[in-house]
Design an enzyme around this catalytic site. Sequence first.
Site, PDB file in Angstrom:
ATOM      1  N   ARG A 197       4.983  72.649  35.530  1.00 26.93           N
ATOM      2  CA  ARG A 197       5.210  73.949  36.472  1.00 26.93           C
ATOM      3  C   ARG A 197       3.608  75.018  36.015  1.00 26.93           C
ATOM      4  NH1 ARG A 197      11.053  76.298  36.150  1.00 26.93           N
ATOM      5  NH2 ARG A 197      10.089  77.994  37.365  1.00 26.93           N
ATOM      6  N   ARG A 204      -1.157  83.774  46.684  1.00 18.95           N
ATOM      7  CA  ARG A 204      -1.117  82.772  46.029  1.00 18.95           C
ATOM      8  C   ARG A 204      -2.501  82.096  45.954  1.00 18.95           C
ATOM      9  NH1 ARG A 204       4.020  81.375  43.820  1.00 18.95           N
ATOM     10  NH2 ARG A 204       5.658  82.105  45.073  1.00 18.95           N
ATOM     11  N   LYS A 211       7.582  88.642  34.923  1.00 21.58           N
ATOM     12  CA  LYS A 211       7.222  89.603  36.028  1.00 21.58           C
ATOM     13  C   LYS A 211       8.477  90.278  36.673  1.00 21.58           C
ATOM     14  CE  LYS A 211       5.437  87.035  39.003  1.00 21.58           C
ATOM     15  NZ  LYS A 211       5.237  85.535  38.812  1.00 21.58           N
ATOM     16  N   ARG A 233      19.108  73.579  34.074  1.00 20.38           N
ATOM     17  CA  ARG A 233      18.475  73.177  35.379  1.00 20.38           C
ATOM     18  C   ARG A 233      17.428  71.922  35.241  1.00 20.38           C
ATOM     19  NH1 ARG A 233      17.053  78.450  38.519  1.00 20.38           N
ATOM     20  NH2 ARG A 233      15.129  76.993  38.685  1.00 20.38           N
ATOM     21  N   ARG A 260      17.236  78.600  28.673  1.00 21.28           N
ATOM     22  CA  ARG A 260      18.118  79.031  29.785  1.00 21.28           C
ATOM     23  C   ARG A 260      18.960  78.232  30.282  1.00 21.28           C
ATOM     24  NH1 ARG A 260      15.912  82.782  34.478  1.00 21.28           N
ATOM     25  NH2 ARG A 260      16.567  81.000  35.472  1.00 21.28           N
TER      26      ARG A 260
END
Length: 219
Positions: free
Chosen positions: A173, A88, A13, A162, A127
Amino acid sequence: MRIVLLGAPGAGKGTIAKLLTDYDGSVQISTGDILRGAVKAGTELGKKAQGYMDRGELVPDSLIMEIMESRLQEPDCKKGFLLDGFPRTIPQADALKKMLQKLNLKLDLVANIEVPKEVILDRLTTRRTCSNANCQEIYNIKSKPPTPDGKCKKCGSPVIQRADETVEAITKRLETYNEKTAPLIDYYRKEGFLKIIASTSSDEVVSGIKKAIKGKSAE
Ligand SMILES: [Zn+2]
């Protein structure tokens, strides 16, 4: 253009928003940014929001809507806006609808960016982030690796994965995101705004959005 951008974490996004705002001068708006902006500017609404944040409470929807209403009336929003990560929930979508009616503004499109789960997993689990809190440079073991011994190229601190970017955490998620967003997708489908764009290429998504808006304005 006036757009709501929906898409899971890792759907790209941010990149897409940047391409769209560069294209027509519209402004990217996220609730986090406008809250921080209002707090920093020290407006009445910003002070109220600060109170909630200082107490560790969520800023209520009604206050977010007030801040967004004033933000959307600033001159830089004249060319359009791109709502990122908002709404949301259905109550937020309803509140947004009422507010836009009041301001006499019409949404062009709600774009739902669909990217296969495997692609998102690959994007996010590769990442790495610099562990130095003052640096936090982002790396990617495939496309932008740190030094061979896993150090940050900017500050030399160790580069880490992370906790919310492991396969398990991302799978969770994505499930949460899909559960929460499904009703919103139905809502906008019924409203006639929804455009589903399934692509892993940001350029393709952007041209899909432009085409959909052109098609709508020709109706
Ligand atoms: Zn660093």
